[in-house]
Design an enzyme around this catalytic site. Structure first.
Site, PDB file in Angstrom:
ATOM      1  N   ALA A 162       0.831  -1.202   0.000  1.00 51.35           N
ATOM      2  CA  ALA A 162       0.000   0.000   0.000  1.00 51.35           C
ATOM      3  C   ALA A 162       0.867   1.254   0.000  1.00 51.35           C
ATOM      4  O   ALA A 162       1.975   1.265   0.539  1.00 51.35           O
ATOM      5  CB  ALA A 162      -0.928  -0.004   1.210  1.00 51.35           C
ATOM      6  N   GLY A 204       0.591  -5.525   0.682  1.00 42.09           N
ATOM      7  CA  GLY A 204      -0.406  -5.652  -0.371  1.00 42.09           C
ATOM      8  C   GLY A 204       0.150  -6.243  -1.654  1.00 42.09           C
ATOM      9  O   GLY A 204      -0.599  -6.814  -2.451  1.00 42.09           O
ATOM     10  N   GLU A 233      -0.202  -9.811  -1.116  1.00 37.96           N
ATOM     11  CA  GLU A 233      -1.635 -10.117  -1.177  1.00 37.96           C
ATOM     12  C   GLU A 233      -2.110 -10.189  -2.630  1.00 37.96           C
ATOM     13  O   GLU A 233      -2.946 -11.039  -2.970  1.00 37.96           O
ATOM     14  CB  GLU A 233      -2.432  -9.069  -0.401  1.00 37.96           C
ATOM     15  CG  GLU A 233      -2.253  -9.183   1.107  1.00 37.96           C
ATOM     16  CD  GLU A 233      -3.053  -8.161   1.878  1.00 37.96           C
ATOM     17  OE1 GLU A 233      -3.912  -8.581   2.681  1.00 37.96           O
ATOM     18  OE2 GLU A 233      -2.834  -6.951   1.686  1.00 37.96           O
ATOM     19  N   GLU A 257       2.754  -6.046   7.523  1.00 39.86           N
ATOM     20  CA  GLU A 257       1.941  -4.979   8.100  1.00 39.86           C
ATOM     21  C   GLU A 257       2.094  -4.862   9.609  1.00 39.86           C
ATOM     22  O   GLU A 257       2.063  -3.748  10.172  1.00 39.86           O
ATOM     23  CB  GLU A 257       0.460  -5.208   7.751  1.00 39.86           C
ATOM     24  CG  GLU A 257       0.100  -4.908   6.304  1.00 39.86           C
ATOM     25  CD  GLU A 257       0.317  -6.102   5.383  1.00 39.86           C
ATOM     26  OE1 GLU A 257      -0.174  -6.066   4.245  1.00 39.86           O
ATOM     27  OE2 GLU A 257       0.990  -7.076   5.807  1.00 39.86           O
TER      28      GLU A 257
END
Length: 259
Positions: free
Chosen positions: A94, A139, A142, A162
């Site tokens: 992110a 992310g 992910e 994270e």
């Protein structure tokens, strides 16, 4: 660079309307190319936001959502390959700089968009492959987990990091990592924020293949493309693939066409 490919179609940009792009030289952050010749049926999505290491910002996410929406309707797409145009990076996760400028409500909306993006990748009606030639963190991992198959360079660095920043994975990683590795190991990796090399990730079963990196920095891409070529002749029926994915999500046996 792509070596030895017959590619009459150029990279096709997909612009996010009303947003400023951070791509190379002000270009699009997401580009699409359909391969030709013996590779016809393979489509590549190139992530190209070098100044932010392919971080998942608003423009990036908008362009990727738009690309997936268009490709989902294209019956010529039989394998979809995600790769990076930024050497040494797949996706850094992110965009925390953008996130710092958001209100709490805006953060919530953006996280929902990220979840929607990962679900769109997971539900794509053709097999998807992530080619990780560099960092795939937060992310970024992910995104790779949402793909059906993953290939990593041995020097790539993967992790849901994270928790090292006081956060939790918010785009499906807490669900998809346990499905891939089992609950206990997934919890350990998430709780510790541990980073894995491509070789370690392959040993755990997180990636399907690992390869030694080359000078150009695109060894995982070339292995992923070879894997896509293996898939092409199989002609997996779209309806069967969608049923298989639905059955997996719902934890039930699939009901394939003809049964």
């Amino acid at each position: 660079m792509l070596r030895g490919l017959c590619l009459p179609r150029p990279w096709r940009p997909l612009w996010a309307r009303g947003c400023a792009s951070d791509g190379a030289a002000g270009g699009p952050e997401i580009q699409v190319r359909a391969l030709a010749g013996p590779d016809r049926g393979i489509t590549e999505i190139l992530m190209n936001r070098p100044r932010a290491r392919n971080a998942l910002g608003n423009v990036f996410v908008s362009e990727l959502l738009e690309a997936l929406a268009q490709l989902r309707e294209d019956r010529q797409v039989r394998v979809l390959l995600f790769r990076s145009g930024v050497k040494g990076v797949f996706c850094a996760g992110a965009d925390l700089k953008e996130r710092e400028q958001m209100s709490e409500a805006e953060v919530g909306v953006f996280v929902q968009r990220l979840r929607g993006l990962m679900n769109d990748i997971a539900a794509f009606p053709a097999p998807t492959i992530a080619a990780m030639d560099g960092f795939a963190l937060g992310g970024g991992l992910e995104l790779a987990l949402a793909c059906d198959l993953r290939v990593a360079a041995s020097s790539a660095v993967l992790g849901l990091i994270e928790t090292t920043r006081g956060l939790l994975p918010g785009a499906g990683g807490t669900q998809r990592l346990p499905r891939c590795l089992g609950v206990a190991l997934a919890k350990e990796l998430i709780f510790t924020g541990r980073r894995l090399s491509g070789t370690q990730a392959h040993g755990l079963g997180l990636v399907n293949h690992t390869v030694a990196q080359n000078e150009e920095g695109d060894a995982a891409y070339h292995r992923a493309r070879a894997l896509a070529q293996e898939i092409l002749p199989q002609n997996i029926p779209t309806r069967d693939r969608l049923e298989g994915m639905a059955a997996f999500r719902e934890k039930r046996p699939p009901k394939f066409v003809g049964e």
